[in-house]
Design a protein around this motif. Structure first.
Motif, mmCIF file in Angstrom:
data_model
loop_
_atom_site.group_PDB
_atom_site.id
_atom_site.type_symbol
_atom_site.label_atom_id
_atom_site.label_comp_id
_atom_site.label_asym_id
_atom_site.label_seq_id
_atom_site.Cartn_x
_atom_site.Cartn_y
_atom_site.Cartn_z
ATOM 1 N N ASP A 91 0.657 -1.057 -0.019
ATOM 2 C CA ASP A 91 0.154 0.063 0.139
ATOM 3 C C ASP A 91 1.086 1.294 -0.074
ATOM 4 O O ASP A 91 1.987 1.252 0.346
ATOM 5 C CB ASP A 91 -0.827 -0.019 1.258
ATOM 6 C CG ASP A 91 -1.919 -1.158 1.353
ATOM 7 O OD1 ASP A 91 -2.035 -1.854 0.227
ATOM 8 O OD2 ASP A 91 -2.701 -1.187 2.300
ATOM 9 N N ASP A 93 0.376 4.033 1.493
ATOM 10 C CA ASP A 93 0.137 5.099 2.733
ATOM 11 C C ASP A 93 0.993 4.652 3.799
ATOM 12 O O ASP A 93 0.776 5.266 5.138
ATOM 13 C CB ASP A 93 -1.335 4.922 3.108
ATOM 14 C CG ASP A 93 -1.633 3.503 3.234
ATOM 15 O OD1 ASP A 93 -0.922 2.652 3.532
ATOM 16 O OD2 ASP A 93 -2.850 3.361 3.979
ATOM 17 N N GLN A 95 1.436 2.248 5.612
ATOM 18 C CA GLN A 95 0.924 1.323 6.589
ATOM 19 C C GLN A 95 1.763 -0.080 6.442
ATOM 20 O O GLN A 95 1.874 -0.949 7.448
ATOM 21 C CB GLN A 95 -0.655 0.933 6.496
ATOM 22 C CG GLN A 95 -1.400 2.087 7.046
ATOM 23 C CD GLN A 95 -2.808 2.071 7.291
ATOM 24 O OE1 GLN A 95 -3.604 1.727 6.449
ATOM 25 N NE2 GLN A 95 -2.995 1.407 8.835
ATOM 26 N N ARG A 198 -1.537 5.246 9.183
ATOM 27 C CA ARG A 198 -1.494 5.928 7.969
ATOM 28 C C ARG A 198 -0.818 7.167 8.412
ATOM 29 O O ARG A 198 -1.271 8.181 9.257
ATOM 30 C CB ARG A 198 -3.172 6.053 7.543
ATOM 31 C CG ARG A 198 -3.336 6.528 6.317
ATOM 32 C CD ARG A 198 -4.742 6.339 6.065
ATOM 33 N NE ARG A 198 -5.145 5.854 4.799
ATOM 34 C CZ ARG A 198 -4.740 6.092 3.437
ATOM 35 N NH1 ARG A 198 -4.315 7.220 3.448
ATOM 36 N NH2 ARG A 198 -5.088 5.231 2.460
HETATM 37 MG MG MG Z 1 -3.971 2.002 4.425
#
Ligand code: MG
Ligand code: UDP
Length: 308
Positions: A91, A93, A95, A198
């Motif tokens: 991902d 972001d 994370q 995030r």
């Molecule tokens: Mg996320």
């Protein structure tokens, strides 16, 4: 070469910090690499930013999808285009911590075909999502085949050969890569990671979309829910026999049961069961409907690729 596939949807706030962290980690590995950012129909300036990144950095390649096709579709688009021998997916972001990449790379070089990442906690989830996820994970454990781990996320590295299998042979419309990857067999390793918070922007999943996704996953890998009806049917038949015999006996010994409460309770219970079962069947019908249409998983507007 390493390929890193990152699906992005409206991530303008976090993209630069993500890119910087990722780039630094990859530079330290001292292996050739390419980044494949997939813009999943963003409307917030992510696309412009990606264009700039592509011009500034010869490692950045971008696929622009024509609309928002969803996280899974964006991942498949990126996997399809990856040219490396080792293909990572994560991902955008932060994370999925980029700092885990060297460990994943080391592990896959030990001779594994795929290395899956398992989140060690759900601590980054807001309270309501955390509770719902806990319940849902328990349900998954019951319904899905033995050995399925719901904590395994969409953060993984696979060899090219596995990529070919999942993009060419698992051509279902509704794909859940982390589920498919767990069911492939092959020599695989699982590493734990601590999910990050995030860094900016919002989660793209609302409570409803998560609910729908969960229903999908339950019907995608198992037919067990379809059989709940048989079990309930037998239970109700047993119950009906007992109540029936009891009422008949009471009738013949001249003490007929006055049954208002029983009838109301039973009627509501049975109709509730029936609607739940209808819903379960409806879920599968929807699933079949989507599959038989065989629509493309995503459409590409344009791509920006550097020579590899
Ligand atoms: Mg996320
Ligand atoms: N994402 C995407 N298309 C979507 C939704 C999400 O490409 O329709 C991307 C998003 O930009 C992020 C990743 O998928 O890189 C995971 O999304 P998000 O962080 O919103 O999910 P969560 O971590 O809350 O489960």
């Amino acid at each position: 070469m390493l390929s890193i596939v990152v699906p992005l949807y409206n991530e303008v706030e976090v993209l630069i910090s993500f890119h910087d962290v990722l780039y630094e980690v990859l530079n330290k590995i001292k292996e050739p690499f390419e980044l494949i950012y997939v813009d999943d129909g963003s409307t917030d300036g992510t696309a412009q930013l990606l264009e700039e990144l592509h011009q500034q950095c010869d490692k950045v390649n971008v696929i622009f999808l024509t609309a928002n096709f969803g996280h899974e579709a964006a991942m498949v688009a990126g996997l399809n285009a990856a040219r490396g021998e080792y293909i990572f997916c994560m991902d955008g972001d932060l994370q999925h911590p980029p700092s885990m990449i060297p460990h994943m790379f080391q592990k896959i070089k030990e001779g594994y075909e795929l290395v899956l990442m398992r989140k060690s906690s759900l601590k980054t989830y807001p309270l309501l999502r955390l509770l719902a996820t806990r319940v849902y994970y328990c349900l998954l454990k019951v319904v899905l085949p033995h050995g399925f781990d719901p904590y395994i996320s969409d953060f993984f590295v696979i060899k090219k050969r596995i990529r070919d299998i999942i993009v060419r042979q698992y051509v279902e419309r509704t794909r859940l890569l982390r589920g498919i990857l767990q069911s492939l067999g092959f020599k695989k390793a699982v590493l734990d990671y601590e999910p990050g918070w995030r860094k900016a922007g919002k989660s793209k999943y609302s409570f409803t979309s998560l609910g729908l996704l969960s229903l999908e996953m339950l019907s995608m890998f198992s037919e067990k829910p379809l059989r709940i009806g048989i079990l309930l049917g037998f239970l109700m038949a047993l119950f009906a026999t007992i109540v029936g015999i009891y009422s008949l006996v009471m009738y013949f010994i001249d003490k007929p049961v006055s049954g208002y409460t029983t009838i109301v309770v039973l009627l509501s219970l049975v109709s509730a069961f029936q609607f739940i079962l209808l819903g379960i069947i409806g879920n599968y019908v929807g699933f079949v409907f989507r599959e038989i249409k065989k629509r493309p998983l995503y459409l590409i507007e344009r791509t920006l690729f550097h020579e590899s």
